[in-house]
Enzyme design. Sequence first.
Site, PDB file in Angstrom:
ATOM      1  N   TRP A  32       0.870  -1.188   0.000  1.00  0.00           N
ATOM      2  CA  TRP A  32       0.000   0.000   0.000  1.00  0.00           C
ATOM      3  C   TRP A  32       0.901   1.232   0.000  1.00  0.00           C
ATOM      4  CZ3 TRP A  32      -0.389   4.163   3.276  1.00  0.00           C
ATOM      5  CH2 TRP A  32      -1.583   4.891   3.282  1.00  0.00           C
ATOM      6  N   SER A  98       4.771  -5.831   2.418  1.00  0.00           N
ATOM      7  CA  SER A  98       4.010  -4.969   3.312  1.00  0.00           C
ATOM      8  C   SER A  98       2.561  -5.445   3.412  1.00  0.00           C
ATOM      9  CB  SER A  98       4.104  -3.517   2.837  1.00  0.00           C
ATOM     10  OG  SER A  98       3.641  -2.630   3.826  1.00  0.00           O
ATOM     11  N   MET A  99       1.592  -4.640   2.959  1.00  0.00           N
ATOM     12  CA  MET A  99       0.192  -5.048   3.013  1.00  0.00           C
ATOM     13  C   MET A  99      -0.036  -6.370   2.300  1.00  0.00           C
ATOM     14  SD  MET A  99      -3.224  -3.076   1.654  1.00  0.00           S
ATOM     15  CE  MET A  99      -4.815  -3.899   1.885  1.00  0.00           C
ATOM     16  N   ASP A 227      12.962  -0.190   9.960  1.00  0.00           N
ATOM     17  CA  ASP A 227      11.634   0.024   9.395  1.00  0.00           C
ATOM     18  C   ASP A 227      10.785   0.812  10.390  1.00  0.00           C
ATOM     19  OD1 ASP A 227       9.060  -0.162   8.324  1.00  0.00           O
ATOM     20  OD2 ASP A 227       9.391  -2.178   7.548  1.00  0.00           O
ATOM     21  N   HIS A 256      11.619   0.580   5.383  1.00  0.00           N
ATOM     22  CA  HIS A 256      10.528  -0.244   4.871  1.00  0.00           C
ATOM     23  C   HIS A 256      10.724  -0.634   3.404  1.00  0.00           C
ATOM     24  CE1 HIS A 256       6.542  -1.938   5.238  1.00  0.00           C
ATOM     25  NE2 HIS A 256       6.093  -1.244   4.217  1.00  0.00           N
TER      26      HIS A 256
END
Length: 277
Positions: A32, A98-99, A227, A256
């Site tokens: 995202w 991530s997402m 992160d 990240h």
Amino acid sequence: MATIINKTDTEEVGLHVADYGSGQPVILIHGWPLSHKSWEQQIPTLVDAGYRVIAYDRRGFGESDKPWSGYDYDTLAGDLHKVITELQLSNVILAGFSMGGGEVVRYISKYGEDNIAKVVLISSIIPLVKQKEDNPDGVPPEKLEEIAQALKDDRVGFLKGFHEQFYGVDKDPSAVSKGQLDNDFIIASQAAPQATVKAADAWANTDFRAECANISVPTLIIHGKKDATVPFESAGQQASLLIKNSLLITYDDAAHGLNVTHAERLNSDLIGFLSTQ
């Protein structure tokens, strides 16, 4: 490039899919608020290594359709299931950034591992982002509420600065180029506003801790120690303890967005894991 239609009793959503190469399929699920283009530095390496690489835009993002609803993980996992069944894939490697880690875990919880050979979680939100009494290292609820409110009040204003922390530019201005930041802003700003808000609610509030026990295939977890978007202690470190057949690789100096800032190392680690029997 192709469009795969996921048709249910209540909706029909077109998913924009990039499909390159041949060999064992690797499905890349983006984070995202970007699109499949965020895998730009991984796709050529994987294709050149002999894999079939499939990367699709999550509904509401990139060039996929942008329905009003359906940004919960059950629905998103259903979209992934449609991609796998429509392309008649087997022996699949699922890689979520991530997402995107949420789609991977929820897919296995709902549909099992029969077609899945391996899993990769990169800077993933798994198992839980939000700070709770039993998840003290997570992101404080008030911070997540600030993000949600900022997206509603001034979505593009928030997105304009979001990727500075994402790549660690706030700490190291040379982490990525201005062009990279501009490119990410363009992609993120063109996502549907409702998708951006509702998908953020999904990754911020979904608890996958119990579901991690459903994963038994070999799993690679890669997470940066710096992160600040998805903290290592509540994500990569905890995921490695909950997923029994997992290997954790930490990047001590990575924020990240290590798929860009540490692309060469990430690609090497991916190929090493994917090629291991």
